[in-house]
Scaffold this active site. Structure first.
Site, PDB file in Angstrom:
ATOM      1  CB  CYS A 147      -0.866  -0.039   1.181  1.00  0.00           C
ATOM      2  SG  CYS A 147      -1.955  -1.329   1.380  1.00  0.00           S
TER       3      CYS A 147
ATOM      4  CG  HIS B 196      -3.402   2.890   2.473  1.00  0.00           C
ATOM      5  ND1 HIS B 196      -4.003   2.605   1.367  1.00  0.00           N
ATOM      6  CD2 HIS B 196      -3.173   1.840   3.307  1.00  0.00           C
ATOM      7  CE1 HIS B 196      -4.242   1.139   1.571  1.00  0.00           C
ATOM      8  NE2 HIS B 196      -3.759   0.945   2.808  1.00  0.00           N
TER       9      HIS B 196
ATOM     10  CG  ASN C 123      -6.570  -1.498   1.549  1.00  0.00           C
ATOM     11  OD1 ASN C 123      -5.857  -0.834   0.659  1.00  0.00           O
ATOM     12  ND2 ASN C 123      -5.952  -1.963   2.816  1.00  0.00           N
TER      13      ASN C 123
HETATM   14  N1  ACO Z   1     -17.964  -8.851  10.438  1.00  0.00           N
HETATM   15  C1  ACO Z   1     -18.103  -9.294  11.887  1.00  0.00           C
HETATM   16  N2  ACO Z   1     -17.445  -9.682  12.874  1.00  0.00           N
HETATM   17  C2  ACO Z   1     -16.095  -9.598  12.310  1.00  0.00           C
HETATM   18  C3  ACO Z   1     -15.596  -9.211  11.087  1.00  0.00           C
HETATM   19  C4  ACO Z   1     -16.685  -9.020  10.160  1.00  0.00           C
HETATM   20  N3  ACO Z   1     -16.460  -8.571   8.704  1.00  0.00           N
HETATM   21  N4  ACO Z   1     -14.445  -9.031  11.074  1.00  0.00           N
HETATM   22  C5  ACO Z   1     -14.006  -9.612  12.455  1.00  0.00           C
HETATM   23  N5  ACO Z   1     -14.998  -9.805  13.100  1.00  0.00           N
HETATM   24  C6  ACO Z   1     -15.109 -10.018  14.514  1.00  0.00           C
HETATM   25  C7  ACO Z   1     -13.829 -10.761  14.942  1.00  0.00           C
HETATM   26  O1  ACO Z   1     -14.000 -12.035  14.767  1.00  0.00           O
HETATM   27  C8  ACO Z   1     -13.964 -10.531  16.498  1.00  0.00           C
HETATM   28  O2  ACO Z   1     -14.737 -11.410  17.150  1.00  0.00           O
HETATM   29  P1  ACO Z   1     -14.384 -12.100  18.655  1.00  0.00           P
HETATM   30  O3  ACO Z   1     -14.383 -10.938  19.368  1.00  0.00           O
HETATM   31  O4  ACO Z   1     -15.620 -13.002  18.779  1.00  0.00           O
HETATM   32  O5  ACO Z   1     -13.268 -12.639  18.087  1.00  0.00           O
HETATM   33  C9  ACO Z   1     -14.549  -9.071  16.538  1.00  0.00           C
HETATM   34  O6  ACO Z   1     -15.236  -8.958  15.246  1.00  0.00           O
HETATM   35  C10 ACO Z   1     -13.401  -7.837  16.698  1.00  0.00           C
HETATM   36  O7  ACO Z   1     -12.463  -8.403  15.885  1.00  0.00           O
HETATM   37  P2  ACO Z   1     -11.144  -7.305  15.738  1.00  0.00           P
HETATM   38  O8  ACO Z   1     -10.164  -7.992  14.879  1.00  0.00           O
HETATM   39  O9  ACO Z   1     -10.592  -6.869  17.314  1.00  0.00           O
HETATM   40  O10 ACO Z   1     -11.770  -6.067  15.212  1.00  0.00           O
HETATM   41  P3  ACO Z   1     -11.135  -4.841  14.817  1.00  0.00           P
HETATM   42  O11 ACO Z   1     -12.147  -3.814  15.616  1.00  0.00           O
HETATM   43  O12 ACO Z   1      -9.792  -4.559  15.069  1.00  0.00           O
HETATM   44  O13 ACO Z   1     -11.461  -4.532  13.159  1.00  0.00           O
HETATM   45  C11 ACO Z   1     -10.157  -4.617  11.201  1.00  0.00           C
HETATM   46  C12 ACO Z   1     -10.743  -5.673  12.367  1.00  0.00           C
HETATM   47  C13 ACO Z   1     -11.425  -4.050  10.405  1.00  0.00           C
HETATM   48  C14 ACO Z   1      -9.572  -5.899  10.453  1.00  0.00           C
HETATM   49  C15 ACO Z   1      -9.207  -3.837  11.896  1.00  0.00           C
HETATM   50  O14 ACO Z   1      -8.502  -4.394  12.715  1.00  0.00           O
HETATM   51  C16 ACO Z   1      -8.432  -3.071  10.964  1.00  0.00           C
HETATM   52  O15 ACO Z   1      -8.729  -2.306   9.823  1.00  0.00           O
HETATM   53  N6  ACO Z   1      -6.886  -3.452  10.761  1.00  0.00           N
HETATM   54  C17 ACO Z   1      -6.160  -2.913   9.966  1.00  0.00           C
HETATM   55  C18 ACO Z   1      -6.211  -3.512   8.525  1.00  0.00           C
HETATM   56  C19 ACO Z   1      -5.552  -2.817   7.414  1.00  0.00           C
HETATM   57  O16 ACO Z   1      -5.579  -1.519   7.404  1.00  0.00           O
HETATM   58  N7  ACO Z   1      -5.006  -3.593   6.511  1.00  0.00           N
HETATM   59  C20 ACO Z   1      -4.479  -2.923   5.450  1.00  0.00           C
HETATM   60  C21 ACO Z   1      -3.016  -2.813   5.314  1.00  0.00           C
HETATM   61  S1  ACO Z   1      -2.713  -2.360   3.707  1.00  0.00           S
HETATM   62  C22 ACO Z   1      -2.175  -3.778   2.603  1.00  0.00           C
HETATM   63  O17 ACO Z   1      -0.682  -3.725   2.528  1.00  0.00           O
HETATM   64  C23 ACO Z   1      -2.913  -4.683   1.958  1.00  0.00           C
END
Ligand code: ACO
Length: 329
Positions: free
Chosen positions: A116, A256, A286
């Protein structure tokens, strides 16, 4: 050093495939909800390429638009760089396919892999060659067809990613304008926080790797999230400092487009007002390498870029990589 010329962006373009995948579509594919996706990421839609469309196909319309807006013919290009981690093929570089399709008959071409952060890396690696007079006209494209490497059974990743590309023409500009500074960093210790384990040389494709879904992006969302907020803040402050500027000088910041909560967190820590940020992740998700140039193109089309503005690009991603650039538009 007094022979260095200033280098700026003289044309931008963007393209996303027409197919749209909504949060409601995803509700039928994995255990998720529109409400969860919107509140946890800010995303509502993503544009998704069809089966026949590869990364060069979405890069080309963006590239042509950028060239047209710069008033530059493809034959005048000296270099074509494609920032992507979803190339058409492992061999050859997607930039060569683009160079050929554009008719950039006098240009060199190569791909750059910094996930990214790729567009910012490409910009800052190419610009010095123009500044020193090694060449004059370059096309920098960022784009990814993430849908091709996304596991649509993994709710932790599939709700976040989309397809898109953006392009910028780099050329000499009047002194004091264009790129003012950059800050590029990497930490390969975080490799497995965001990676595709299978299909390359570490784990070549076999029936087993395909059955294990190893050809899809794996991500530790929480860890990436924590790294991202820190990285955005650090990169913006470092790049501004190198340009002799502060956050108060920023007219427009193009981050980003990964997650609205990451952007909001960084905005708060930096104290840069909301109305200076370019945000379009609700519509595209993204798009990795496409994220910043696609948002930049949107800002251009909305008339948000004015001559003399201080514009900041900032990104983080797989690698881990992160970085920022400061430009005077
Ligand atoms: N729908 C419903 N529930 C979900 C989903 C979904 N799509 N995805 C995860 N959950 C659940 C999890 O399983 C977890 O459940 P549990 O508590 O029973 O275990 C709960 O939601 C909370 O999960 P978290 O991972 O703590 O959720 P978080 O608030 O951190 O959000 C997310 C997850 C959106 C992935 C976030 O961590 C994020 O955006 N991270 C950064 C990702 C990013 O920017 N990546 C790009 C990098 S760029 C590149 O190089 C491609």
């Amino acid at each position: 050093m007094d022979t260095l010329v200033s280098v700026g962006i003289t044309g931008v373009g963007g393209y996303a495939p027409p197919g749209i995948l909504t949060n409601h579509d995803l509700e039928k594919m994995v255990d998720t909800s529109d409400e969860w996706i919107r509140t946890r990421s800010g995303i509502s839609n993503r544009h998704i390429a069809d089966a026949a469309t590869a990364t060069s196909d979405i890069a080309l319309p963006a590239a042509r638009q950028a060239l047209e807006r710069a008033g530059l013919a493809a034959e005048e290009l000296d270099m074509v760089v494609m920032a992507t981690f979803t190339p058409d093929y492992l061999l050859p570089a997607t930039a060569c396919t683009i160079q050929h399709a554009l008719g950039a008959t006098r240009a060199g071409a190569f791909d750059l892999a910094a996930a990214c952060t790729g567009f910012i890396y490409a910009l800052n690696i190419v610009a010095p060659s123009i500044a020193t007079g090694q060449f004059r006209n370059a096309l920098v494209i960022g784009g990814d067809t993430l849908s091709k490497v996304t596991d649509y059974t993994d709710r932790g990743t599939c709700v976040l990613f989309g397809d898109g590309a953006g392009a910028a023409v780099l050329q000499p500009v009047p002194a004091g304008r264009g790129l003012l500074s950059s800050y590029l960093r990497a930490d390969g210790g975080g490799c497995e926080m965001l990676y595709i384990p299978g299909g390359s040389t570490r784990k070549p494709a076999t029936h087993e790797t395909v059955d294990a879904r190893d050809h899809f992006v794996k991500m530790s969302g929480n860890e990436v999230f924590r790294f991202a907020v820190r990285a955005l803040e650090e990169a913006v402050l470092e790049a501004l400092g190198r340009a002799g500027l502060t956050t108060a000088d920023v007219d427009l910041i193009v981050p980003h487009q990964a997650n609205i909560r990451i952007i909001d967190g960084a905005a708060k820590r930096l104290g840069i007002p909301e109305d200076r940020w370019v945000i379009n992740l609700h519509e595209y998700g993204n798009t990795s390498g496409g994220s910043i140039p696609l948002a930049l193109n949107e800002a251009y089309e909305q008339g948000r870029l004015h001559e003399g503005d201080v514009v900041v690009f900032v990104a983080f991603g797989g690698g881990l990589t992160w970085g920022a650039s400061v430009l005077r538009w």
